[in-house]
Design a protein around this motif. Structure first.
Motif, PDB file in Angstrom:
ATOM      1  N   GLU A 185     -17.539  -1.772   0.091  1.00  0.00           N
ATOM      2  CA  GLU A 185     -16.501  -2.475  -0.657  1.00  0.00           C
ATOM      3  C   GLU A 185     -15.227  -1.651  -0.829  1.00  0.00           C
ATOM      4  N   GLN A 186     -14.138  -2.376  -1.009  1.00  0.00           N
ATOM      5  CA  GLN A 186     -12.860  -1.787  -1.395  1.00  0.00           C
ATOM      6  C   GLN A 186     -12.723  -1.843  -2.913  1.00  0.00           C
ATOM      7  N   ALA A 208      -7.195  -2.891  -4.232  1.00  0.00           N
ATOM      8  CA  ALA A 208      -6.869  -3.087  -2.805  1.00  0.00           C
ATOM      9  C   ALA A 208      -7.212  -4.491  -2.327  1.00  0.00           C
ATOM     10  N   TRP A 209      -7.613  -5.381  -3.212  1.00  0.00           N
ATOM     11  CA  TRP A 209      -8.036  -6.709  -2.784  1.00  0.00           C
ATOM     12  C   TRP A 209      -6.872  -7.620  -2.414  1.00  0.00           C
ATOM     13  N   ARG A 224     -16.114   6.044  -1.403  1.00  0.00           N
ATOM     14  CA  ARG A 224     -14.983   6.922  -1.709  1.00  0.00           C
ATOM     15  C   ARG A 224     -15.117   8.217  -0.908  1.00  0.00           C
ATOM     16  N   THR A 248     -11.028  -6.773   5.758  1.00  0.00           N
ATOM     17  CA  THR A 248     -10.501  -6.357   4.460  1.00  0.00           C
ATOM     18  C   THR A 248     -10.379  -7.552   3.518  1.00  0.00           C
ATOM     19  N   ARG A 249     -10.319  -7.242   2.243  1.00  0.00           N
ATOM     20  CA  ARG A 249     -10.136  -8.277   1.226  1.00  0.00           C
ATOM     21  C   ARG A 249      -8.766  -8.945   1.329  1.00  0.00           C
ATOM     22  N   HIS A 300     -10.250   5.417  -0.563  1.00  0.00           N
ATOM     23  CA  HIS A 300     -11.168   4.282  -0.579  1.00  0.00           C
ATOM     24  C   HIS A 300     -11.169   3.538   0.754  1.00  0.00           C
ATOM     25  N   ALA A 301     -12.014   2.508   0.830  1.00  0.00           N
ATOM     26  CA  ALA A 301     -12.037   1.618   1.991  1.00  0.00           C
ATOM     27  C   ALA A 301     -10.747   0.796   2.010  1.00  0.00           C
ATOM     28  N   PRO A 302     -10.263   0.432   3.209  1.00  0.00           N
ATOM     29  CA  PRO A 302     -10.947   0.563   4.492  1.00  0.00           C
ATOM     30  C   PRO A 302     -10.941   1.961   5.100  1.00  0.00           C
ATOM     31  N   VAL A 341     -18.691   0.440  -3.566  1.00  0.00           N
ATOM     32  CA  VAL A 341     -17.389   0.989  -3.177  1.00  0.00           C
ATOM     33  C   VAL A 341     -17.609   2.388  -2.607  1.00  0.00           C
ATOM     34  N   HIS A 362       0.814  -1.222   0.000  1.00  0.00           N
ATOM     35  CA  HIS A 362       0.000   0.000   0.000  1.00  0.00           C
ATOM     36  C   HIS A 362       0.845   1.269   0.000  1.00  0.00           C
TER      37      HIS A 362
END
Length: 209
Positions: A202-203, A207-208, A168, A111-112, A177-179, A166, A64
């Motif tokens: 959703e992310q 970011a998954w 924003r 999280t994803r 974005h998420a998280p 998603v 990230h």
């Protein structure tokens, strides 16, 4: 709405957090790794308003890199989310707080990428002590609470890869974005006395992983 950085605002936010009922922890998948982030409340730099701290992650980080984030990270073995949040705040921004400055916790966000993130709200009165760690943080920013309380601060979009929307957060010329956006959004809702859930927000696909 203007929220002066004073004892009355601290009491009001602590009361809003105390009135919030978190989702039961047993509803989250057990295989997720525990992590914590901090919604650190401090004075806005340009006026006597309450703000929270948002960081831009260093560009050389493995995961990230270059993304907007709340201070935080993975829980160490035997560490509670609150302990992890306070440790990460010290490591990233040089702010050494104790449990006395913790105002509350919000819902855990799965999280994803396999983490369960606990948001911890803290009162960081000594903002002059902020010293970003260049190994982790490129820059730190104070976001006035009035900014996230605007009607146009957040939007929700559909993507073909998921049935979930998603979220924003519009910050200057960036989309967050998420998280991170989901946690800030829930904090905004808690301040307004609304028990809005965000675990299903959703992310973005990038970011998954």
């Amino acid at each position: 709405m203007m929220r002066p950085f004073d004892d009355a605002t601290r009491r009001n936010i602590a009361a809003a957090c105390a009135a919030f009922t978190r989702l039961p922890e047993d509803e989250a998948p057990a295989a997720l790794k525990r992590a914590a982030v901090v919604i650190a409340l401090t004075a806005a730099s340009e006026r006597d308003d309450t703000a929270f701290l948002l960081t831009l992650r260093a560009s050389h980080l493995r995961a990230h890199r270059g993304q907007w984030a709340l201070p935080g990270g993975r829980c160490d073995a035997g560490e509670t989310p609150v302990q992890a949040a306070l440790r990460e705040l010290d490591e990233e921004l040089g702010l050494r707080l104790t449990g006395a400055e913790v105002l509350g916790t919000l819902d855990d966000y799965p999280t994803r990428s396999g983490y369960l993130i606990t948001p911890v709200v803290v009162w960081a009165a000594d903002s002059a002590a902020i010293k970003p760690n260049p190994d982790e943080v490129a820059s730190v920013h104070r976001i006035a609470l009035a900014t996230v309380e605007r009607a146009d601060a957040f939007d929700f979009v559909a993507i073909p890869e998921s049935t979930r929307r998603v979220i924003r957060f519009h910050h200057q010329s960036s989309l967050i974005h998420a998280p991170t956006a989901a946690l800030i959004y829930q904090f905004r809702e808690v301040l307004a006395g609304r028990h809005t859930r965000v675990t299903e927000l959703e992310q973005p696909v990038f970011a998954w992983k």
